[in-house]
Enzyme design. Structure first.
Site, mmCIF file in Angstrom:
data_model
loop_
_atom_site.group_PDB
_atom_site.id
_atom_site.type_symbol
_atom_site.label_atom_id
_atom_site.label_comp_id
_atom_site.label_asym_id
_atom_site.label_seq_id
_atom_site.Cartn_x
_atom_site.Cartn_y
_atom_site.Cartn_z
ATOM 1 N N LEU A 172 46.613 76.039 99.862
ATOM 2 C CA LEU A 172 45.304 76.663 99.823
ATOM 3 C C LEU A 172 45.200 77.569 101.039
ATOM 4 O O LEU A 172 45.708 77.232 102.118
ATOM 5 C CB LEU A 172 44.191 75.612 99.870
ATOM 6 N N ASP A 173 44.538 78.695 100.895
ATOM 7 C CA ASP A 173 44.380 79.598 102.020
ATOM 8 C C ASP A 173 43.596 78.936 103.142
ATOM 9 O O ASP A 173 42.838 77.981 102.936
ATOM 10 C CB ASP A 173 43.656 80.876 101.575
#
Length: 213
Positions: free
Chosen positions: A46-47
């Site tokens: 996930l960013d």
């Protein structure tokens, strides 16, 4: 038998155990701040500015099955966007939109009256974003920042993004920084899973500085 760890990755935390860059504000938060299990690795990522479900395991084959695009594990996100998307914008997302790297596959999209999520820390500034809408999107691709690019394409930039499901695994019951372990006994873990039994391991992390994260 494989162990799978479901983690609620907090906002502004890297999806890795070390930070190779030391920015102006010092080291960034990493997975090592919330989960201390040797030999596990994330299945996907996930960013830094995204939140929600991250899956980890010590089983390389299981990680491959979850993360490889060929297996097309559907991923569901709750997304807070700028403004109020009309039906035309939602229909465009459902049909697929043309991004710089090609047409997206059709997505499942619906409006939400409430997110059902804890407030982000720090929260959005209501003065900067007075009108927002929560959407739930399910996609079966894994392009870089795809959901953010999709909502921006239809005129409603993403302000907050939380992944709530990957295939059969859901974020339910986990606060930011919390995790639980599931033991999978099926030979193909992505098709048949055994959910957490009574007594399944669940942990709330402790901040290394002495408080709860």
């Amino acid at each position: 038998m494989s162990n799978l760890y479901l983690l609620h990755k907090p906002y502004r935390m890297l999806s890795q155990f070390t930070d190779r860059e030391d920015g102006d504000k010092g080291p960034r938060a990493t997975l090592a701040d919330v989960i201390d299990v040797p030999g596990i690795y994330p299945a996907g990522r996930l960013d830094h500015d995204s939140e929600g479900l991250l899956l980890l395991s010590d089983d390389g084959e299981l990680i491959h099955r979850i993360s490889h695009p060929r297996h097309k594990q559907p991923k569901t996100y709750r997304v807070q966007v700028e403004g109020t998307p009309g039906e035309d914008a939602l229909q465009a997302l459902r049909a697929g939109v043309e991004l710089g790297d090609g047409m997206t596959l059709p997505a499942k999209v619906r409006r939400l009256a409430q997110s059902g999520l804890p407030e982000r820390d720090p929260p959005l500034d209501p003065k900067r974003h007075p009108v927002t809408t929560w959407l739930e999107l399910t996609i079966s691709e894994g392009r870089n920042r795809q959901v953010r690019r999709m909502t921006a394409h239809v005129g409603h930039p993403t302000l907050r993004l939380v992944r709530v499901a990957i295939g059969p695994w859901r974020l339910d019951g986990l606060a930011p920084g919390e995790w639980r372990r599931e033991t999978l006994h099926a030979p193909s873990a992505t098709r048949r899973t055994q959910g957490p039994r009574r007594g399944a391991h669940c942990k709330r992390p402790t901040d290394k500085r002495g408080g709860r994260r």
